[in-house]
Design a protein around this motif. Structure first.
Motif, short mmCIF file in Angstrom:
data_model
loop_
_atom_site.label_atom_id
_atom_site.label_comp_id
_atom_site.label_asym_id
_atom_site.label_seq_id
_atom_site.Cartn_x
_atom_site.Cartn_y
_atom_site.Cartn_z
N UNK A 30 9.17 23.84 -33.64
CA UNK A 30 9.78 22.64 -33.06
C UNK A 30 9.82 22.75 -31.54
N UNK A 31 9.38 21.67 -30.88
CA UNK A 31 9.35 21.65 -29.42
C UNK A 31 10.71 21.19 -28.88
N UNK A 32 11.32 22.00 -28.03
CA UNK A 32 12.54 21.61 -27.35
C UNK A 32 12.20 21.20 -25.93
N UNK A 33 12.98 20.29 -25.38
CA UNK A 33 12.67 19.77 -24.05
C UNK A 33 12.75 20.84 -22.97
N UNK A 34 13.61 21.83 -23.15
CA UNK A 34 13.78 22.84 -22.11
C UNK A 34 13.32 24.22 -22.56
N UNK A 35 12.73 24.31 -23.73
CA UNK A 35 12.39 25.64 -24.23
C UNK A 35 10.93 25.81 -24.59
N UNK A 36 10.03 25.01 -23.98
CA UNK A 36 8.61 25.09 -24.34
C UNK A 36 8.01 26.43 -23.98
N UNK A 37 8.53 27.07 -22.91
CA UNK A 37 7.97 28.35 -22.48
C UNK A 37 8.39 29.49 -23.40
N UNK A 38 9.50 29.32 -24.11
CA UNK A 38 9.99 30.36 -25.03
C UNK A 38 10.20 29.73 -26.40
N UNK A 39 9.10 29.48 -27.13
CA UNK A 39 9.21 28.69 -28.36
C UNK A 39 9.94 29.38 -29.49
N UNK A 40 10.01 30.70 -29.48
CA UNK A 40 10.59 31.40 -30.63
C UNK A 40 11.96 32.00 -30.35
N UNK A 41 12.59 31.65 -29.24
CA UNK A 41 13.89 32.22 -28.89
C UNK A 41 14.98 31.19 -29.13
N UNK A 42 15.95 31.47 -29.99
CA UNK A 42 17.03 30.50 -30.25
C UNK A 42 17.92 30.35 -29.02
N UNK A 43 18.66 29.24 -28.98
CA UNK A 43 19.52 28.94 -27.83
C UNK A 43 20.69 29.90 -27.71
N UNK A 44 21.00 30.60 -28.79
CA UNK A 44 22.14 31.52 -28.77
C UNK A 44 21.80 32.86 -28.14
N UNK A 45 20.52 33.09 -27.79
CA UNK A 45 20.10 34.35 -27.20
C UNK A 45 19.69 34.14 -25.75
N UNK A 46 19.92 35.16 -24.88
CA UNK A 46 19.51 35.02 -23.48
C UNK A 46 17.99 35.02 -23.35
N UNK A 47 17.49 34.35 -22.34
CA UNK A 47 16.05 34.27 -22.12
C UNK A 47 15.56 35.55 -21.45
N UNK A 48 14.42 36.08 -21.86
CA UNK A 48 13.89 37.32 -21.25
C UNK A 48 13.44 37.07 -19.82
N UNK A 49 13.75 38.03 -18.94
CA UNK A 49 13.30 37.96 -17.56
C UNK A 49 14.18 37.12 -16.65
N UNK A 50 15.21 36.49 -17.20
CA UNK A 50 16.10 35.66 -16.38
C UNK A 50 17.30 36.51 -15.96
N UNK A 51 17.69 36.51 -14.68
CA UNK A 51 18.84 37.32 -14.25
C UNK A 51 20.13 36.93 -14.97
N UNK A 52 20.96 37.90 -15.23
CA UNK A 52 22.23 37.64 -15.90
C UNK A 52 23.17 36.86 -14.98
#
Length: 524
Positions: A30-52
């Motif tokens: 499923x394509x999300x409007x803000x998550x196309x670059x990380x298609x397999x990461x759920x919203x409940x998990x932090x994005x890889x490579x993004x500063x905390x």
């Protein structure tokens, strides 16, 4: 017919030829409007490579901290942190009707009505309101027996303008003849309304203070007497302002503002400012301490036509009985507040359930047992040097004597056994009301201003809750026993044909069971 079939076949082939893939299909993910670059990461998990992310944090008490700064002229500046776009800022003054012993009664009432009128910089109240409107602001002035409060709620970005305006309103009012004449009309109308309204509680509160502190301090008239309306003029007002509107009797309080910015504005507009009544120092300050006298104030009045209409309120007689409690500066103030909450009460038609006071003593022992009583409510008034705990009750004039005896019995029962469950309920309800009220920015502003004005500091909500939790049954019995040793104050309004004498009410409050002395008549 063959031609129609051929055309239909060509259309079907054509639609398939133009689209190599089906019109509708299931996506592999499923394509999300803000998550196309990380298609397999759920919203409940932090994005890889993004500063905390790092968020601003405060400890448990810092968010309640009240900061206080005293300027060189004695003015106190107090602020309370509260996040949001808007702020509430105002000036509180140690001034009110209790300081009018050497003046005409009603000056504080006049000043309340004259607030936010024309000043040295603003030609009219409309100009003031238009200036505040630019910052989404509103203004108000309230007076009590011991405090006068000028307040503004507006966008925090307009703090500089707001403090400038408040300084002008408080220190440079014009008090023109036209404004004073309009105020006379407003005060006259308010007095008429006070005497005509179906709810007599404000009038009874005035009467019980007059009875309890006869002709001194908090017993002086809060509302301007009718005979003084024409006598109060600019000269009288300036004489009062010269003594009581001085920097050492003022607090500039703000909620939702930066403390340093508020102090900077105070120094800019309130430090060294010359008031309209001259720079001469105060010379005639009333420092009288409240003297409790007790006594009776009664007003015989026909209450049968107070409320007209298809469902008029029946004729009622109103009685208020009070005893001296304590100052809000004393340790016993908290037990008295818990006792007042334990008594509770209200009107006989109040709706609600647990948590709305329906299990307080005046409901359980009075309103639920005596259907003919229309109201039974406990009030606690506290000041810097005294206090008053009272019960207001109303009923048919033919049952006044029985009603008074029920009230005196409840006062006596206060000194009896305190049930652990009812005490815990009263403490929980008091803490709940305290914390819920402090959700409101204007309430926080008033709490900050009044506490700093009286004590130069502020007790934080968690400190007050700790004091409430620590109240024991013996504390309630102790303060009640001390209270019952004093003389009663009684206010009565309506048909008072069957009102017991003051001496009989005093005797009932001195007895073990609260019963009125029996009276015998030779003729009925």
């Amino acid at each position: 017919m063959a031609t129609v079939v051929w055309v239909a076949a060509r259309l079907l082939q054509g639609s398939g030829a133009r689209s190599a893939r089906p019109r509708f299909r299931l996506a592999t993910h499923r394509q999300f409007s803000s998550g196309a670059a990380y298609p397999n990461i759920p919203l409940s998990s932090p994005l890889p490579g993004v500063p905390k992310p790092v968020f601003a944090t405060v400890d448990g008490q810092e968010k309640f901290e009240t900061k206080v700064t005293t300027l060189d002229n004695g003015l106190r500046v107090a602020s309370q942190n509260k996040f949001g776009q808007f702020c509430t800022v105002g000036i509180l003054i140690n001034s009110g009707s209790r300081y009018e012993a050497k003046y005409l009664s009603g000056i504080a009432h006049f000043l309340e009505k004259l607030a936010f009128s024309s000043t040295a910089r603003f030609d009219s109240k409309d100009e003031i309101l238009l200036t505040l409107e630019k910052h989404g602001g509103i203004c108000d002035c309230q007076t009590s027996r011991d405090t006068t409060m000028y307040a503004v709620s507006a966008d925090s970005k307009g703090l500089d303008t707001v403090v400038d305006l408040l300084a002008d309103v408080v220190l440079h009012p014009r008090l023109t003849d036209e404004e004073i004449e309009m105020t006379r009309m407003a005060v006259h109308f308010e007095l008429e309304d006070l005497n005509m309204r179906p709810d007599p509680e404000p009038l009874l509160t005035e009467m019980i203070h007059e009875a309890a502190f006869r002709e001194n301090t908090v017993g002086l008239h809060r509302f301007c007497p009718a005979e003084n309306i024409g006598a109060i003029d600019r000269e009288v007002l300036h004489s009062y302002l010269r003594n009581y509107y001085t920097p050492n009797r003022m607090v500039l309080a703000g909620v939702g503002v930066e403390h340093e910015h508020l102090v900077e504005c105070a120094r800019k507009y309130l430090l060294g400012a010359q008031p309209a009544w001259g720079a001469a120092g105060a010379v005639d300050i009333d420092r009288s301490v409240a003297q409790y006298t007790g006594g009776l104030v009664k007003v015989e009045r026909d209450m049968s036509n107070v409320s007209l209409g298809p469902t008029p309120i029946p004729e009622l007689t109103h009685i208020m009985v009070g005893l001296e409690s304590c100052s809000f500066l004393e340790e016993d103030f908290i037990p008295f507040a818990v006792l007042n909450m334990m008594m509770g009460g209200g009107g006989s038609f109040s709706a609600g359930g647990p948590g709305k006071g329906m299990f307080s003593r005046l409901y359980l022992n009075v309103l639920n047992r005596h259907h003919w009583m229309y109201n039974a409510t406990s009030y606690h008034h506290s000041y810097e040097d005294t206090g008053l705990l009272c019960i207001h009750a109303s009923a048919d004039p033919r049952q006044v004597r029985e009603m008074v005896e029920i009230i005196t019995k409840e006062f006596i029962l206060m000194g009896g056994t305190v049930d652990a469950v009812e005490l815990e309920r009263a403490k929980t309800q008091l803490m709940s009301m305290l914390m819920m009220n402090l959700e409101s920015r204007p309430v926080i502003f008033e709490d900050v201003g009044r506490q700093v004005l009286a004590t130069h500091s502020r007790k934080l909500p968690h400190e007050l809750c700790t004091l409430i939790r620590n109240v024991k049954p013996e504390d309630v019995k102790r303060v009640t026993s001390k209270m019952l040793r004093g003389k009663p104050a009684v206010a009565a309004l309506g048909d008072l044909t069957d009102l017991p004498t003051y001496e009989h009410i005093q005797a009932a409050l001195s007895s073990r069971d609260g019963r009125l002395p029996r009276t015998y008549r030779l003729f009925r």
